[in-house]
Design an enzyme around this catalytic site. Structure first.
Site, PDB file in Angstrom:
ATOM      1  N   ASP A 174       0.860  -1.188   0.000  1.00 33.07           N
ATOM      2  CA  ASP A 174       0.000   0.000   0.000  1.00 33.07           C
ATOM      3  C   ASP A 174       0.892   1.232   0.000  1.00 33.07           C
ATOM      4  O   ASP A 174       1.657   1.462   0.941  1.00 33.07           O
ATOM      5  CB  ASP A 174      -0.899  -0.017   1.243  1.00 33.07           C
ATOM      6  CG  ASP A 174      -1.923   1.107   1.245  1.00 33.07           C
ATOM      7  OD1 ASP A 174      -1.926   1.908   0.293  1.00 33.07           O
ATOM      8  OD2 ASP A 174      -2.711   1.170   2.199  1.00 33.07           O
TER       9      ASP A 174
ATOM     10  N   ASP B 138      -2.836   2.449  -6.031  1.00 35.52           N
ATOM     11  CA  ASP B 138      -1.835   2.507  -4.969  1.00 35.52           C
ATOM     12  C   ASP B 138      -1.709   1.229  -4.146  1.00 35.52           C
ATOM     13  O   ASP B 138      -0.967   1.207  -3.161  1.00 35.52           O
ATOM     14  CB  ASP B 138      -2.131   3.685  -4.035  1.00 35.52           C
ATOM     15  CG  ASP B 138      -3.528   3.607  -3.426  1.00 35.52           C
ATOM     16  OD1 ASP B 138      -4.370   2.861  -3.960  1.00 35.52           O
ATOM     17  OD2 ASP B 138      -3.772   4.289  -2.418  1.00 35.52           O
ATOM     18  N   GLU B 139      -2.416   0.167  -4.530  1.00 36.88           N
ATOM     19  CA  GLU B 139      -2.340  -1.081  -3.769  1.00 36.88           C
ATOM     20  C   GLU B 139      -2.189  -2.271  -4.712  1.00 36.88           C
ATOM     21  O   GLU B 139      -2.625  -2.223  -5.863  1.00 36.88           O
ATOM     22  CB  GLU B 139      -3.604  -1.281  -2.916  1.00 36.88           C
ATOM     23  CG  GLU B 139      -3.865  -0.194  -1.893  1.00 36.88           C
ATOM     24  CD  GLU B 139      -5.112  -0.477  -1.070  1.00 36.88           C
ATOM     25  OE1 GLU B 139      -5.290  -1.637  -0.661  1.00 36.88           O
ATOM     26  OE2 GLU B 139      -5.903   0.461  -0.864  1.00 36.88           O
TER      27      GLU B 139
END
Length: 397
Positions: free
Chosen positions: A9, A105-106
């Site tokens: 993350d 973003d993950e």
């Protein structure tokens, strides 16, 4: 052998990217937010200083500035974020091809088969974090576990720039005390239901009666019990895995409220043009059209209906959505947001039957025109050529 799953993350991703391009903001509370002039003024991401001041993702910019008067808000630059996201994923792919993105973003990584080359899960996680920090100037938190759910809980457990390993041995210490709302797929409504059952922590959920959960929440109850006990068997998909879309749609919040159907017609044509391009790219026709709208009191409603026959025709789909809205809403209050969506797809080659009740010649002409417009726009730039009706909607985009 137990699986080794990582969940990475990127910390305060949008804000971290902006900070690299604005060194003058170093040491100041920074947030990325929508444009208040376009009535999209909410916080999309914030840095650690803004977070410590109480700024929350999703709240209105004016609320955030009331908590943090010195807050600096910049508009989002999605092209920049996509570039950083791509570079991070290229790092991931050096360790495994089992990389499943979860937003920009993950991502989950299955490194079970990579340990002989790169070390155990924690070592790989620490190496990836260091490379992201050194090569890109942003930071990441990584969770390590034997399943995707606990790996995600691990990446959320300690931030920024940290690795958290969750094992069968430390599950009770780390996972069980966490609020049940921290568990993936536990939304606000589900959390309220679980609280009403006396379930407030993930530990409470893992110890709950599975049968009662299933009766109360259906399949979701059984799934959440499985998640809470670390029994999620789902695999990390390969990076090149592609799954056909179940629907295509767009929703917009215009700068001005919409007070009649005539203002919405050009908007639906603009949105449907893009939707039909996406359908053609996947070689599908839709059998259903859905609309969604939000009034000035911020109440959402949705409606859907079937088409007489599968279609990818912009006019046919847009007019169906307009007719559906006209039947379902009387404009006693102006509309703040509107959207249209296509779904229930069938492959083109599976639908070859002609209709006695449709002007096939004119429909084919429409298809040729739409494909030609799409080709021109792809070559010379989006909206190089548009329908006249779409020009009427520019004031409401």
């Amino acid at each position: 052998m137990d699986r080794v799953i990582l969940h990475c993350d990127l910390n305060a991703f949008y804000a971290s990217c902006e900070a690299l391009y604005h060194p003058e903001y170093k040491g100041l509370p920074l947030a990325v937010g929508g444009d208040p002039a376009q009535r999209q003024g909410i916080i999309l991401a914030k840095n650690q200083l803004a977070k410590e001041a109480g700024v929350q993702t999703g709240e209105a910019i004016w609320q955030a500035k009331k908590k943090c008067p010195g807050l600096i808000v910049v508009l989002p630059d999605y092209e920049k974020y996509h570039m950083f996201s791509h570079r991070v994923r290229q790092i991931f792919l050096e360790y495994t091809d089992l990389v499943e993105p979860f937003g920009l973003d993950e991502a989950w990584l299955d490194v079970t088969g990579s340990q002989k080359l790169f070390g155990d899960g924690k070592t790989i996680a620490d190496t990836i974090r260091k490379r992201i920090r050194d090569e890109l100037g942003i930071t990441a938190s990584v969770g390590v576990s034997d399943n995707k759910i606990f790996a995600k809980l691990g990446s959320d457990y300690k931030k920024p720039d940290a690795t958290t390993c969750i094992t069968k041995q430390n599950k009770k210490q780390i996972v069980d005390p966490l609020p049940v709302s921290d568990l993936l797929n536990v939304g606000r409504a589900t959390a309220v239901t679980l609280h009403g059952m006396g379930i407030r922590t993930i530990g409470d959920l893992s110890n709950a009666d599975r049968t009662i959960l299933s009766k109360r929440l259906g399949k979701a109850g059984d799934m959440l019990w499985t998640y809470a006990n670390g029994l999620d068997p789902s695999e990390v998909r390969p990076y090149d895995y592609h799954e056909d879309n179940k629907s295509f749609g767009h929703t917009v919040t215009p700068p001005k409220d919409l007070t009649d159907i005539h203002q919405i017609r050009p908007i639906f044509y603009i949105l449907t043009q893009d939707i039909c391009c996406q359908m053609r790219a996947q070689n599908v026709l839709c059998r259903k059209v859905a609309i969604v709208y939000r009034d000035s009191k911020l109440r959402w409603q949705s409606r859907q209906c079937g088409l007489d026959r599968p279609s990818e025709n912009v006019k046919e789909i847009a007019e169906k959505g307009i007719g559906l809205l006209g039947k379902s809403y009387d404009f006693a209050l102006p509309l703040r947001s509107v959207g249209i969506r296509t779904m229930d797809f069938v492959k083109k080659e599976e639908h070859l039957q002609m209709s006695l009740f449709v002007d096939e010649v004119n429909k084919e002409k429409d298809h040729i025109i739409e494909c030609t417009m799409e080709t021109i726009n792809n070559r010379f730039g989006k909206d190089c050529i548009v329908r006249c009706i779409a020009l009427e909607g520019k004031d409401y985009e």
